[in-house]
Design a protein around this motif. Structure first.
Motif, mmCIF file in Angstrom:
data_model
loop_
_atom_site.group_PDB
_atom_site.id
_atom_site.type_symbol
_atom_site.label_atom_id
_atom_site.label_comp_id
_atom_site.label_asym_id
_atom_site.label_seq_id
_atom_site.Cartn_x
_atom_site.Cartn_y
_atom_site.Cartn_z
ATOM 1 N N GLY A 149 5.151 -9.371 3.118
ATOM 2 C CA GLY A 149 4.515 -9.479 4.430
ATOM 3 C C GLY A 149 4.947 -8.323 5.315
ATOM 4 O O GLY A 149 4.130 -7.663 5.975
ATOM 5 N N HIS A 150 6.239 -8.028 5.283
ATOM 6 C CA HIS A 150 6.776 -6.923 6.078
ATOM 7 C C HIS A 150 6.188 -5.591 5.612
ATOM 8 O O HIS A 150 5.795 -4.749 6.432
ATOM 9 C CB HIS A 150 8.307 -6.923 5.963
ATOM 10 C CG HIS A 150 8.961 -5.803 6.694
ATOM 11 N ND1 HIS A 150 9.579 -4.766 6.049
ATOM 12 C CD2 HIS A 150 9.062 -5.540 8.016
ATOM 13 C CE1 HIS A 150 10.050 -3.915 6.940
ATOM 14 N NE2 HIS A 150 9.748 -4.365 8.147
ATOM 15 N N ALA A 151 6.090 -5.406 4.292
ATOM 16 C CA ALA A 151 5.536 -4.145 3.759
ATOM 17 C C ALA A 151 4.107 -3.934 4.263
ATOM 18 O O ALA A 151 3.741 -2.836 4.698
ATOM 19 C CB ALA A 151 5.566 -4.166 2.222
ATOM 20 N N VAL A 152 3.304 -4.991 4.221
ATOM 21 C CA VAL A 152 1.909 -4.860 4.675
ATOM 22 C C VAL A 152 1.893 -4.563 6.178
ATOM 23 O O VAL A 152 1.120 -3.713 6.645
ATOM 24 C CB VAL A 152 1.104 -6.135 4.333
ATOM 25 C CG1 VAL A 152 -0.293 -6.068 4.940
ATOM 26 C CG2 VAL A 152 1.006 -6.307 2.814
ATOM 27 N N GLY A 153 2.794 -5.206 6.924
ATOM 28 C CA GLY A 153 2.886 -4.950 8.367
ATOM 29 C C GLY A 153 3.196 -3.486 8.664
ATOM 30 O O GLY A 153 2.727 -2.939 9.667
ATOM 31 N N CYS A 154 3.954 -2.841 7.795
ATOM 32 C CA CYS A 154 4.301 -1.430 8.001
ATOM 33 C C CYS A 154 3.066 -0.522 7.947
ATOM 34 O O CYS A 154 3.102 0.614 8.396
ATOM 35 C CB CYS A 154 5.308 -0.961 6.936
ATOM 36 S SG CYS A 154 6.913 -1.759 7.061
ATOM 37 N N ALA A 155 1.979 -1.030 7.361
ATOM 38 C CA ALA A 155 0.753 -0.222 7.217
ATOM 39 C C ALA A 155 -0.206 -0.428 8.390
ATOM 40 O O ALA A 155 -1.287 0.154 8.411
ATOM 41 C CB ALA A 155 0.061 -0.576 5.899
ATOM 42 N N ARG A 156 0.183 -1.219 9.372
ATOM 43 C CA ARG A 156 -0.755 -1.622 10.428
ATOM 44 C C ARG A 156 -1.440 -0.427 11.099
ATOM 45 O O ARG A 156 -2.666 -0.389 11.207
ATOM 46 C CB ARG A 156 -0.025 -2.465 11.490
ATOM 47 C CG ARG A 156 -0.941 -2.894 12.607
ATOM 48 C CD ARG A 156 -0.313 -3.886 13.557
ATOM 49 N NE ARG A 156 -1.369 -4.565 14.281
ATOM 50 C CZ ARG A 156 -1.248 -5.707 14.930
ATOM 51 N NH1 ARG A 156 -0.099 -6.314 14.957
ATOM 52 N NH2 ARG A 156 -2.273 -6.242 15.549
ATOM 53 N N GLN A 157 -0.638 0.511 11.541
ATOM 54 C CA GLN A 157 -1.222 1.649 12.260
ATOM 55 C C GLN A 157 -2.150 2.464 11.372
ATOM 56 O O GLN A 157 -3.231 2.864 11.792
ATOM 57 C CB GLN A 157 -0.092 2.528 12.741
ATOM 58 C CG GLN A 157 -0.209 2.846 14.216
ATOM 59 C CD GLN A 157 0.718 3.988 14.559
ATOM 60 O OE1 GLN A 157 1.773 4.163 13.933
ATOM 61 N NE2 GLN A 157 0.316 4.772 15.544
ATOM 62 N N ALA A 158 -1.725 2.678 10.135
ATOM 63 C CA ALA A 158 -2.522 3.491 9.215
ATOM 64 C C ALA A 158 -3.838 2.802 8.867
ATOM 65 O O ALA A 158 -4.865 3.452 8.658
ATOM 66 C CB ALA A 158 -1.722 3.775 7.944
ATOM 67 N N VAL A 159 -3.829 1.466 8.807
ATOM 68 C CA VAL A 159 -5.028 0.722 8.413
ATOM 69 C C VAL A 159 -6.015 0.616 9.579
ATOM 70 O O VAL A 159 -7.218 0.790 9.413
ATOM 71 C CB VAL A 159 -4.643 -0.691 7.901
ATOM 72 C CG1 VAL A 159 -5.877 -1.576 7.743
ATOM 73 C CG2 VAL A 159 -3.897 -0.585 6.575
ATOM 74 N N GLY A 160 -5.486 0.353 10.772
ATOM 75 C CA GLY A 160 -6.360 0.216 11.934
ATOM 76 C C GLY A 160 -7.030 -1.147 11.959
ATOM 77 O O GLY A 160 -6.645 -2.065 11.227
ATOM 78 N N ASN A 161 -8.086 -1.234 12.765
ATOM 79 C CA ASN A 161 -8.665 -2.542 13.057
ATOM 80 C C ASN A 161 -9.913 -2.821 12.214
ATOM 81 O O ASN A 161 -10.992 -3.025 12.749
ATOM 82 C CB ASN A 161 -8.988 -2.585 14.553
ATOM 83 C CG ASN A 161 -9.239 -3.999 15.019
ATOM 84 O OD1 ASN A 161 -8.695 -4.946 14.457
ATOM 85 N ND2 ASN A 161 -10.079 -4.145 16.024
ATOM 86 N N GLU A 162 -9.747 -2.782 10.896
ATOM 87 C CA GLU A 162 -10.898 -3.098 10.035
ATOM 88 C C GLU A 162 -10.425 -3.820 8.782
ATOM 89 O O GLU A 162 -9.233 -3.782 8.466
ATOM 90 C CB GLU A 162 -11.686 -1.837 9.678
ATOM 91 C CG GLU A 162 -10.841 -0.743 9.087
ATOM 92 C CD GLU A 162 -11.677 0.502 8.795
ATOM 93 O OE1 GLU A 162 -12.799 0.356 8.285
ATOM 94 O OE2 GLU A 162 -11.204 1.608 9.064
ATOM 95 N N PRO A 163 -11.352 -4.487 8.086
ATOM 96 C CA PRO A 163 -10.931 -5.179 6.860
ATOM 97 C C PRO A 163 -10.321 -4.191 5.865
ATOM 98 O O PRO A 163 -10.707 -3.020 5.841
ATOM 99 C CB PRO A 163 -12.239 -5.761 6.305
ATOM 100 C CG PRO A 163 -13.177 -5.768 7.456
ATOM 101 C CD PRO A 163 -12.777 -4.629 8.338
#
Ligand code: G1P
Length: 277
Positions: free
Chosen positions: A98-112
């Motif tokens: 869960g933490h690892a995926v959270g680390c990608a938040r900025q790179a992923v942005g607001n889309e599926p």
């Protein structure tokens, strides 16, 4: 951290170990690209800079291979990291998926986006393809699942279905449980490291408290989304290889070699020779 592959992983990240002539991480990237993904975000540790080197341009190497007349390989090398976008995000401590995926938040942005765990290799991109379709249809998250014998479920996230499996392998999700004891598991459908998620999961990840194993579990963040619904599972119909242990890795390497036209005859011959010998 690749501890099950020590001493090999003392110097070489497991993600770069070869499946035939291809680093393991490229196989999962090819699956993503096959399903239409255009931007790959790799959550890496600062201790594995070799993974980033793999994606860097190397014009000299490409030219050397081209000069030798192997245009096919030269094109393949030139395409790495050029034909799609790669971004690195960093997880400084292993605090859970869960933490690892959270680390990608900025790179992923607001889309599926899709989450793909590189320990699990699949035979093709058909599962992710179908998961994308289901997510687009329902507007909700989707997990990839497969059935395993009951005694194995305690190593995985497990699905509690809320209804039957449809003809095309889709199941409505009632709940998800991370690594339950076999006798408490709600089914024998396990999560196999493929997720298509909506970006509101990042808020759920920020609210996570330590779960199974004291880690921040992606499964727990998904439960909150499941409660709001819609949330679906798709049953995989392709081969699955768990490369989390050396024998599983070898199995994947053999299977991919048998499918590679340049390697299949030779691989078949050495296997026959070993088994009969
Ligand atoms: C992770 C997930 C688990 C999933 C598994 C698939 O566990 O937490 O839900 O079933 O990947 O491989 P891990 O193997 O990282 O402990």
């Amino acid at each position: 951290m690749g501890t099950r592959f020590l001493p090999a992983t003392k110097a070489v990240p497991k993600e770069l170990m070869p499946i035939g002539d291809t680093p393991a991480i490229q196989i999962i990237i090819d699956e993503a690209l096959g399903a239409g993904v255009e931007h790959i975000v790799i959550v890496n540790s600062r201790n594995k800079p070799a993974i980033e080197r793999y994606f860097e341009r190397d014009d000299e190497l490409v030219e050397m291979i081209r000069a030798k007349g192997d245009d096919r390989l030269a094109d393949r090398l030139a395409g790495i990291g050029r034909d799609w976008r790669v971004t690195f995000a960093y997880q400084d401590k292993p605090r859970g998926l869960g933490h690892a995926v959270g680390c990608a938040r900025q790179a992923v942005g607001n889309e599926p986006f899709a989450v793909m765990l590189p320990d699990e290799l699949l035979g093709d991109c058909s599962l992710l393809d179908q998961m994308n379709v289901v997510s687009a249809d329902t507007g909700g998250g989707v997990v990839g699942v497969t059935q395993v014998p009951r005694e194995l479920v305690s190593s995985y996230g497990v699905l509690a279905p809320s209804g039957p499996v449809s003809d095309d392998g889709v199941i409505a999700v009632e709940d998800l449980v991370e690594k339950p004891p076999a006798d408490e598991a709600p089914s024998n459908y396990i999560l196999i490291g493929r997720y298509v998620l909506t970006p509101d999961v990042f808020d759920e990840i920020e609210r996570l408290t330590p779960g199974r194993g004291g880690e921040l579990q992606l499964t727990d963040a998904l439960r909150a989304q499941v409660a709001r619904g819609p949330f679906s599972a798709v049953v995989s119909r392709t081969d699955r290889y768990d490369t989390g242990n050396p024998v599983g890795f070898l199995d994947a390497a053999i299977a991919f070699a048998l499918r590679n036209p340049e390697m299949s005859d030779g691989t078949r011959a050495v296997l026959a020779n070993r088994v009969s010998g």
